[in-house]
Design an enzyme around this catalytic site. Structure first.
Site, PDB file in Angstrom:
ATOM      1  N   PHE A 319       0.825  -1.200   0.000  1.00  0.00           N
ATOM      2  CA  PHE A 319       0.000   0.000   0.000  1.00  0.00           C
ATOM      3  C   PHE A 319       0.859   1.249   0.000  1.00  0.00           C
ATOM      4  O   PHE A 319       1.846   1.343   0.743  1.00  0.00           O
ATOM      5  CB  PHE A 319      -0.860   0.067   1.276  1.00  0.00           C
ATOM      6  CG  PHE A 319      -2.161  -0.640   1.194  1.00  0.00           C
ATOM      7  CD1 PHE A 319      -3.180  -0.159   0.399  1.00  0.00           C
ATOM      8  CD2 PHE A 319      -2.391  -1.780   1.941  1.00  0.00           C
ATOM      9  CE1 PHE A 319      -4.404  -0.808   0.346  1.00  0.00           C
ATOM     10  CE2 PHE A 319      -3.602  -2.430   1.890  1.00  0.00           C
ATOM     11  CZ  PHE A 319      -4.607  -1.935   1.088  1.00  0.00           C
ATOM     12  N   ASP A 320       0.491   2.226  -0.793  1.00  0.00           N
ATOM     13  CA  ASP A 320       0.926   3.585  -0.526  1.00  0.00           C
ATOM     14  C   ASP A 320       0.026   4.109   0.601  1.00  0.00           C
ATOM     15  O   ASP A 320      -1.042   3.544   0.853  1.00  0.00           O
ATOM     16  CB  ASP A 320       0.782   4.443  -1.785  1.00  0.00           C
ATOM     17  CG  ASP A 320       1.197   5.877  -1.537  1.00  0.00           C
ATOM     18  OD1 ASP A 320       2.213   6.088  -0.863  1.00  0.00           O
ATOM     19  OD2 ASP A 320       0.499   6.785  -2.020  1.00  0.00           O
ATOM     20  N   LYS A 321       0.441   5.166   1.288  1.00  0.00           N
ATOM     21  CA  LYS A 321      -0.345   5.649   2.422  1.00  0.00           C
ATOM     22  C   LYS A 321      -1.354   6.715   2.020  1.00  0.00           C
ATOM     23  O   LYS A 321      -2.567   6.566   2.215  1.00  0.00           O
ATOM     24  CB  LYS A 321       0.579   6.204   3.515  1.00  0.00           C
ATOM     25  CG  LYS A 321      -0.169   6.738   4.758  1.00  0.00           C
ATOM     26  CD  LYS A 321       0.778   7.175   5.834  1.00  0.00           C
ATOM     27  CE  LYS A 321       1.427   8.504   5.522  1.00  0.00           C
ATOM     28  NZ  LYS A 321       0.456   9.639   5.572  1.00  0.00           N
ATOM     29  N   THR A 324      -4.811   6.220   0.033  1.00  0.00           N
ATOM     30  CA  THR A 324      -5.224   4.820   0.065  1.00  0.00           C
ATOM     31  C   THR A 324      -5.629   4.444   1.485  1.00  0.00           C
ATOM     32  O   THR A 324      -6.801   4.205   1.756  1.00  0.00           O
ATOM     33  CB  THR A 324      -4.100   3.910  -0.442  1.00  0.00           C
ATOM     34  OG1 THR A 324      -2.902   4.189   0.275  1.00  0.00           O
ATOM     35  CG2 THR A 324      -3.851   4.126  -1.915  1.00  0.00           C
TER      36      THR A 324
END
Length: 788
Positions: A319-321, A324
């Site tokens: 995951f990107d933060k 997302t």
């Protein structure tokens, strides 16, 4: 416009293919039935000629399919059908050849019909794209092509019409967002909130300001993505071709053995007839496109069958933060005002929001929404001037208001209170907007990109869907990334990553297991392209990440990904079942035919039944399957939404607890703000918490399986009431000023209450309000489906 031609050509080819398939089926069936009529009348020679004609048509079609496969350099089991047709002609089994031709045409027609049924949701998205917009001008509403809309246009959408471009609401609206979210219930949106193109106005006529052109708007991006998905899934994933290298030789050997043992070539033809692998040719692609269709219904566009299969195989999720796991848009957390100033925090916010109504800046929308949430009356500003990178200024109610960076508000050293606000923002990871009124610094607005309330639940759902490792990869600072990682429950955190670092991490994880990468920014595009499956969030418009991704979420809810993974795995499993069942029956029929117990005609009829059975199994992929969502009755949704609205209204009180505690940092220690805060906490906050205990927690218990799921929230309700009672006793003495030792305990109580309230709100938003479909901005959404 460059992408329109291939999509149009694909549509034309699909239309011609459907017509061609219908013509082939109609002619071969007519020839077969006419031959049977002539045979019944005793004209066997005429019947044979008709059946031979049907066989030749089937042979021509089969030959064309083989040539096309050869040009694509693909192995194909269509060769078996070709041998069966040639064999039928060679041994004089004209009737069997005609039946095989009809069988082949039926299979092709069934494939086309099943494909059209499976693509229904995708095609519906493209067909309803808005073409015009109504511009609100001084001379009245003017209809213009949607391509002519520019940023800042004031547009009108009448009841029942589709919103043509993305924008910001100028007033409240009731919207049907089912085309983008799949949720059937209309939702209410407030003035200042974003509205996305493609949704339907389900209430009275509404007005909004365009914040994107038609080409850059959400629905245009959805249409492009859907067209791309249709084009890429046109050559369907054909599981049959993987077996062709083995299956074709085995079939030919069995046919040859049957011929050699019995000395009868008719047996070989019978084997070839029942070996025609329509379950492989049809069932697998139908199951795959059915999965693509079901995913699209839930707001997930999968770009082709190959992407769906890789999504089903994914085991490691990266995951990107920002955007997302977090909302990707700022929310006002507090307003810090100048000590001893003439303006309250509410008035500073009202003036700032009134001015920001004329700004298209992303922070302006957050400030306007916050003011609307607090019920502040906004007025129209005059003489507005905005300079990119510096700020905005104008006249509001006769007062000169200026918003922007600290350097735009104050020349020289910052006052202590402004430095404190900036330090607090740095600790909290917040953004700051400084405000001056009549050229006097008046306040600092703190905004933060909040963690999505449903993020922890979504990560747990992904693990239940089969994800074994979750990794957070972000360019943010390590402390902020680690905090988010702990809350959502990831296995590893990599902070301070640039696009190259993300790319390297994806490749390293890909060496261990199939990966899925989720991101929404341009800097995520390389990692999305390198991952086994790249997933982009494009709910607020298509970006470079959406172009690079294999899967695109067109809804602003990441929990849709968990359902998409479940759909992908279920459809792949159904495809395997359909192929296994169909080929198992075909294999058994081949053995029976080799033993001489099936004639070519009977074999062709039996194979047709096997085809129908395999396709029927594949079509079950369109039916609802296992999901991490649960059903929520409409009455409970209404109750939860009402309580969530109250929850938002009391949020400023929580921040005020911290603000009041901060103000007790130096003498003289005035306790009047503490008592005023306590009155508000007892009248508003406690009443809200008691309503949640009586109404919200029983709903949660019914959904989640008992009171054990709500015991933690119930305990914090009691603790909040206890701490407010202690605070009341601490200021019971009616003295206007307090001593330093008294203030120490008072501040400790205030900060303790603030911490409890913050934790409690986070638990409620994750555990309770994230269950509410279409919860308002800031904000949980869509973890359940409504039912009546």
């Amino acid at each position: 416009m460059d992408g329109a031609a291939p999509a149009g050509q694909e549509d034309a080819m699909r239309w011609w293919r459907q017509q061609r398939d219908q013509v082939l089926f109609g002619i071969t069936t007519a020839l077969l039935l006419s031959g049977l009529t002539f045979m019944a009348a005793g004209a066997r020679e005429a019947a044979d000629r008709l059946w031979v004609t049907a066989t030749l048509l089937g042979l021509a079609y089969s030959t064309a399919a083989l040539v096309a496969a050869a040009r694509r350099r693909e192995a194909s089991v269509d060769v078996i059908a070709w041998f069966a047709l040639v064999g039928a002609l060679a041994v004089g089994e004209a009737l069997a050849g005609a039946v095989i031709a009809v069988m082949l045409a039926t299979g092709v027609l069934l494939e086309a019909r099943a494909e059209a049924r499976a693509r229904r949701e995708l095609s519906a998205l493209v067909a309803r794209a808005p073409r015009t917009a109504v511009r609100d001008t001084a001379a009245g509403p003017v209809e213009v092509p949607v391509a002519e809309v520019v940023l800042g246009d004031r547009l009108v959408v009448r009841s029942g019409e589709i919103v043509p471009v993305d924008g910001r609401l100028l007033g409240p609206a009731v919207l049907d967002e089912s085309a983008l979210t799949g949720e059937p219930l209309p939702v209410e949106r407030r003035a200042g909130e974003d509205v996305r193109s493609g949704v339907v106005n389900a209430g009275q006529a509404m007005r909004f300001t365009a914040t994107a052109t038609a080409e850059a708007s959400t629905y245009a991006g959805v249409v492009r993505l859907v067209e791309q998905a249709q084009a890429q899934s046109a050559p369907f994933v054909r599981i049959a071709d993987r077996f062709a290298v083995v299956f074709v030789p085995v079939t030919l050997v069995l046919a040859a053995v049957a011929w050699a043992v019995a000395g009868d070539p008719v047996r070989a033809v019978a084997v070839l007839v029942v070996a025609t692998p329509c379950p492989l040719l049809l069932a697998a692609p139908i199951a795959i496109i059915s999965g693509i269709s079901r995913a699209a219904r839930g707001g997930v566009v999968v770009k082709g069958g190959s992407a769906l299969e890789r999504l089903a195989a994914g085991r490691v999720l990266l995951f990107d933060k920002t955007g997302t796991l977090t909302a990707g848009r700022p929310v006002l957390s507090d307003v810090v005002t100048a000590p001893g100033g003439q303006l309250s925090g509410g008035e500073v916010l009202r003036l700032a929001a009134s001015l920001d109504q004329s700004s298209a800046h992303v922070l302006a929308g957050a400030i306007v929404t916050a003011a609307r949430d607090r019920g502040l009356p906004l007025t129209s500003p005059d003489q507005v001037t905005e300079r990119h990178g510096h700020g905005v200024e104008g006249i509001v109610d006769g007062r000169h208001v200026r918003l922007g960076k600290a350097s735009s508000i104050v020349t020289g050293p910052l006052p202590q209170w402004m430095r404190n606000a900036r330090r607090r923002a740095a600790l909290d990871g917040s953004l700051t907007v400084f405000a001056a009124v009549d050229d006097v610094p008046a306040g600092v607005l703190l905004l933060e990109d909040q963690l999505r309330p449903q993020a922890p639940r979504m990560v747990r759902a992904l693990r239940r869907a089969g994800i074994t490792r979750v990794v957070l990869v972000t360019g943010d600072q390590a402390d902020a990334a680690e905090a988010v990682g702990r809350i959502v429950g990831v296995d590893a955190v990599h902070a301070g990553c640039d696009p190259g670092d993300k790319l390297s991490l994806v490749r390293a994880e890909q060496d261990r297991a199939p990966t899925i990468m989720v991101g929404d920014g341009i800097n995520d595009a390389p990692a999305l392209a390198a991952a086994g499956v790249g997933v982009a969030l494009a709910a607020r418009g298509a970006t470079a990440s959406a172009e690079a991704a294999d899967v695109v979420l067109t809804v602003d809810r990441i929990d849709a990904l968990a359902d998409a993974i479940l759909i992908a795995r279920r459809c792949r499993r159904i495809a395997q079942w359909a192929v296994t069942a169909g080929m198992g029956m075909s294999a058994a029929a081949m053995v029976v035919a080799a033993a001489g117990h099936l004639t070519p005609v009977a074999g062709a009829v039996l194979q047709e039944g096997i085809d129908v059975a395999a396709i029927a199994i594949a079509m079950t992929a369109l039916l609802p399957g296992r999901s991490h969502t649960v059903a929520m009755p409409s009455a409970d949704i209404a109750t939860a939404r009402r309580l969530y609205a109250e929850h938002r209204e009391v949020r400023p009180l929580v921040e005020q607890v911290r603000t009041v505690a901060d103000a007790l940092n130096q003498p003289p220690y005035d306790l009047r703000p503490v008592r005023e805060l306590l009155d508000q906490l007892e009248v508003r906050l406690l009443a809200h918490e008691r309503a949640e205990e009586a109404e919200l927690l029983p709903i949660m218990a019914r959904l989640l399986g008992g009171t054990e799921a709500t015991s933690g929230l119930s305990r914090t309700h009691a603790e909040i009431e206890h701490q407010i009672g202690r605070l009341r006793r601490a200021v019971a003495e009616p003295v206007p000023l307090a001593e330093a030792e008294d203030v120490t305990d008072l501040r400790r109580l205030l900060y303790g209450l603030y911490a409890i309230l913050q934790l409690h709100n986070a638990q409620e938003e994750e555990g309770a309000f994230s269950l509410v479909p279409d919860a308002p901005a800031g904000r949980p959404s869509h973890l359940v489906r409504s039912r009546t």
